[in-house]
Design a protein around this motif. Structure first.
Motif, PDB file in Angstrom:
ATOM      1  N   THR A 211       0.860  -1.340  -0.204  1.00 35.92           N
ATOM      2  CA  THR A 211      -0.096  -0.049   0.009  1.00 35.92           C
ATOM      3  C   THR A 211       0.733   1.381   0.020  1.00 35.92           C
ATOM      4  OG1 THR A 211      -0.204  -0.328   2.475  1.00 35.92           O
ATOM      5  CG2 THR A 211      -1.970  -1.269   1.115  1.00 35.92           C
ATOM      6  N   ASP A 212       1.955   1.104   0.718  1.00 36.02           N
ATOM      7  CA  ASP A 212       2.974   2.368   0.781  1.00 36.02           C
ATOM      8  C   ASP A 212       4.171   2.077   0.947  1.00 36.02           C
ATOM      9  OD1 ASP A 212       2.783   1.855   3.341  1.00 36.02           O
ATOM     10  OD2 ASP A 212       1.285   3.128   3.809  1.00 36.02           O
ATOM     11  N   LEU A 213       5.220   3.029   0.799  1.00 38.58           N
ATOM     12  CA  LEU A 213       6.386   2.546   1.244  1.00 38.58           C
ATOM     13  C   LEU A 213       6.650   2.068   2.459  1.00 38.58           C
ATOM     14  CD1 LEU A 213       9.473   2.993   0.087  1.00 38.58           C
ATOM     15  CD2 LEU A 213       9.758   5.188   1.430  1.00 38.58           C
ATOM     16  N   ALA A 214       6.212   2.443   3.817  1.00 39.63           N
ATOM     17  CA  ALA A 214       6.316   1.891   5.066  1.00 39.63           C
ATOM     18  C   ALA A 214       6.011   0.342   4.929  1.00 39.63           C
ATOM     19  CB  ALA A 214       5.220   2.485   5.985  1.00 39.63           C
ATOM     20  N   HIS A 215       4.945   0.061   4.048  1.00 42.61           N
ATOM     21  CA  HIS A 215       4.515  -1.493   3.881  1.00 42.61           C
ATOM     22  C   HIS A 215       5.839  -1.998   3.027  1.00 42.61           C
ATOM     23  CE1 HIS A 215       0.947  -4.321   2.661  1.00 42.61           C
ATOM     24  NE2 HIS A 215       1.916  -4.991   3.242  1.00 42.61           N
ATOM     25  N   LEU A 216       6.089  -1.685   1.960  1.00 41.41           N
ATOM     26  CA  LEU A 216       7.306  -2.109   1.382  1.00 41.41           C
ATOM     27  C   LEU A 216       8.454  -2.355   2.255  1.00 41.41           C
ATOM     28  CD1 LEU A 216       8.314  -2.867  -1.596  1.00 41.41           C
ATOM     29  CD2 LEU A 216       9.144  -0.443  -1.720  1.00 41.41           C
ATOM     30  N   VAL A 217       8.796  -1.588   3.224  1.00 35.88           N
ATOM     31  CA  VAL A 217      10.107  -1.571   3.985  1.00 35.88           C
ATOM     32  C   VAL A 217       9.734  -2.675   5.044  1.00 35.88           C
ATOM     33  CG1 VAL A 217      11.176  -0.635   6.022  1.00 35.88           C
ATOM     34  CG2 VAL A 217      10.723   0.663   3.593  1.00 35.88           C
ATOM     35  N   ARG A 218       8.348  -2.830   5.378  1.00 35.67           N
ATOM     36  CA  ARG A 218       8.088  -4.112   6.363  1.00 35.67           C
ATOM     37  C   ARG A 218       8.231  -5.406   5.691  1.00 35.67           C
ATOM     38  NH1 ARG A 218       3.733  -0.679   7.793  1.00 35.67           N
ATOM     39  NH2 ARG A 218       2.336  -1.933   6.505  1.00 35.67           N
ATOM     40  N   ILE A 219       7.951  -5.334   4.472  1.00 34.65           N
ATOM     41  CA  ILE A 219       8.150  -6.845   3.697  1.00 34.65           C
ATOM     42  C   ILE A 219       9.607  -7.076   3.395  1.00 34.65           C
ATOM     43  CG2 ILE A 219       7.897  -7.874   1.362  1.00 34.65           C
ATOM     44  CD1 ILE A 219       4.891  -6.151   1.416  1.00 34.65           C
ATOM     45  N   ALA A 220      10.256  -6.084   2.916  1.00 34.79           N
ATOM     46  CA  ALA A 220      11.339  -6.220   2.101  1.00 34.79           C
ATOM     47  C   ALA A 220      12.782  -5.622   2.647  1.00 34.79           C
ATOM     48  CB  ALA A 220      11.595  -6.200   0.564  1.00 34.79           C
ATOM     49  N   GLY A 221      12.553  -4.698   3.821  1.00 37.39           N
ATOM     50  CA  GLY A 221      13.271  -3.921   4.324  1.00 37.39           C
ATOM     51  C   GLY A 221      14.605  -4.739   5.367  1.00 37.39           C
ATOM     52  N   ARG A 222      15.835  -4.026   5.132  1.00 35.80           N
ATOM     53  CA  ARG A 222      16.862  -4.464   6.028  1.00 35.80           C
ATOM     54  C   ARG A 222      17.511  -3.161   6.565  1.00 35.80           C
ATOM     55  NH1 ARG A 222      20.255  -8.680   7.181  1.00 35.80           N
ATOM     56  NH2 ARG A 222      19.284 -10.190   5.885  1.00 35.80           N
ATOM     57  N   THR A 223      17.521  -3.017   7.779  1.00 35.31           N
ATOM     58  CA  THR A 223      18.203  -1.810   8.404  1.00 35.31           C
ATOM     59  C   THR A 223      19.617  -1.967   8.160  1.00 35.31           C
ATOM     60  OG1 THR A 223      16.460  -1.811  10.138  1.00 35.31           O
ATOM     61  CG2 THR A 223      18.362  -0.593  10.822  1.00 35.31           C
ATOM     62  N   ALA A 224      20.296  -0.778   7.906  1.00 32.22           N
ATOM     63  CA  ALA A 224      21.649  -1.005   7.841  1.00 32.22           C
ATOM     64  C   ALA A 224      22.330  -1.002   9.175  1.00 32.22           C
ATOM     65  CB  ALA A 224      22.290   0.409   7.207  1.00 32.22           C
ATOM     66  N   LYS A 225      23.252  -1.816   9.302  1.00 26.70           N
ATOM     67  CA  LYS A 225      23.805  -2.221  10.586  1.00 26.70           C
ATOM     68  C   LYS A 225      24.359  -1.053  11.475  1.00 26.70           C
ATOM     69  CE  LYS A 225      26.309  -6.135  11.070  1.00 26.70           C
ATOM     70  NZ  LYS A 225      27.441  -7.175  11.026  1.00 26.70           N
ATOM     71  N   CYS A 226      24.892   0.005  10.852  1.00 23.45           N
ATOM     72  CA  CYS A 226      25.211   1.269  11.463  1.00 23.45           C
ATOM     73  C   CYS A 226      23.989   1.916  12.104  1.00 23.45           C
ATOM     74  CB  CYS A 226      25.894   2.299  10.618  1.00 23.45           C
ATOM     75  SG  CYS A 226      27.325   1.804  10.093  1.00 23.45           S
ATOM     76  N   ASN A 227      22.658   1.670  11.809  1.00 27.95           N
ATOM     77  CA  ASN A 227      21.578   2.057  12.287  1.00 27.95           C
ATOM     78  C   ASN A 227      20.818   1.323  13.351  1.00 27.95           C
ATOM     79  OD1 ASN A 227      21.812   4.239  10.352  1.00 27.95           O
ATOM     80  ND2 ASN A 227      20.524   3.277   9.008  1.00 27.95           N
ATOM     81  N   LEU A 228      21.510   0.088  13.828  1.00 27.25           N
ATOM     82  CA  LEU A 228      20.954  -0.601  14.644  1.00 27.25           C
ATOM     83  C   LEU A 228      21.597  -0.285  15.989  1.00 27.25           C
ATOM     84  CD1 LEU A 228      21.598  -4.227  12.931  1.00 27.25           C
ATOM     85  CD2 LEU A 228      19.225  -2.974  13.271  1.00 27.25           C
ATOM     86  N   PRO A 229      20.821  -0.505  16.898  1.00 26.13           N
ATOM     87  CA  PRO A 229      21.177   0.016  18.515  1.00 26.13           C
ATOM     88  C   PRO A 229      22.295  -0.893  18.686  1.00 26.13           C
ATOM     89  CG  PRO A 229      18.788  -1.265  18.550  1.00 26.13           C
ATOM     90  CD  PRO A 229      19.278  -0.824  16.916  1.00 26.13           C
ATOM     91  N   THR A 230      23.108  -0.405  19.518  1.00 25.72           N
ATOM     92  CA  THR A 230      24.400  -1.049  20.164  1.00 25.72           C
ATOM     93  C   THR A 230      23.717  -1.722  21.172  1.00 25.72           C
ATOM     94  OG1 THR A 230      25.724   0.608  19.610  1.00 25.72           O
ATOM     95  CG2 THR A 230      26.479  -0.999  21.168  1.00 25.72           C
TER      96      THR A 230
END
Length: 241
Positions: A211-230
């Motif tokens: 339905t939208d970009l947020a939905h696309l990210v939920r399906i296929a997104g991968r968070t960059a490792k630098c953006n993951l909490p330590t």
């Protein structure tokens, strides 16, 4: 002229179906950068880049518009020799790669293409590979290393279920995309990955499954490792009490 399709949440323009995803303002203001690396994998070390290609794309007025392209060979470190098997697959030789610029030069130049005033998402086939490689090279490309990714594999699994596998060659065959003669070169693989991505976005619009970009990210997104909490240590040996 744009007309509403009854019961669907889609519109049609010139015979093409336009779904909610490609009308989403967040989708329309995002630059999608299809990226691919070729690597050597020396024993005892992580994969080392020897070629990178990137293709920036925006969805504008119902179609994809290129926003820039970058491609370069990369000199491998001494501990990552080019093997005969690698040369047989890619056509790249040790002599050719030894004349290439360093990772710092190539990835630094690529990094400077990412500006603070734009939203980006990287697009890759099996994005975990690109994510790990970029993270390991983050000292050369700190901005690139903070760009999140979309993986065409889970997106294809969601939109095109039932394929025997989701390797790039399988997706090329499914979508009737020509197999390039120089497959396994970064610049060629970026182009065909982009073609697969186009077909998947079209499928998302046609089926109204995304339905939208947020939905696309939920399906296929991968968070960059630098953006993951330590993660903090499970036990702090210096803590009192």
């Amino acid at each position: 002229m744009t007309a509403r399709v009854a019961g669907g949440g889609h519109t049609t323009r010139g015979g093409w179906t336009i779904g909610a995803l490609t009308q989403d303002p967040e989708f329309l203001t995002t630059t999608f950068v299809v990226i691919d690396f070729e690597t050597t994998t020396p024993t005892g070390y992580p994969a080392q880049p020897v070629e990178v290609a990137a293709l920036a794309l925006r969805y504008v007025n119902g179609g994809w518009t290129p926003g820039g392209r970058s491609t370069s060979l990369i000199r491998p470190p001494a501990f990552a020799p080019v093997t005969p098997a690698f040369t047989a697959q890619t056509g790249l030789t040790a002599e050719e790669l030894m004349r290439a610029p360093t990772p710092a030069d190539v990835l630094g130049n690529l990094d400077r293409r990412f500006t603070a005033d734009k939203r980006y998402l990287l697009v890759a086939q099996h994005a975990a590979t690109e994510a790990h490689l970029i993270h390991n090279q983050r000292q050369h490309c700190p901005t690139l290393a903070r760009v999140d990714l979309l993986d065409t594999i889970p997106l294809a699994k969601h939109l095109v279920p039932g394929l025997p596998n989701y390797r790039l060659d399988t997706l090329l065959a499914h979508f009737s995309i020509r197999h390039p003669a120089d497959r396994h070169r970064a610049y060629a693989d970026v182009d065909i990955t982009a073609e697969v991505f186009f077909r998947l976005i079209r499928a998302a619009d046609d089926s109204a499954q995304v339905t939208d970009l947020a939905h696309l990210v939920r399906i296929a997104g991968r968070t960059a490792k630098c953006n993951l909490p330590t993660q903090s240590e499970l036990f702090d040996v210096n803590a009192s009490g």
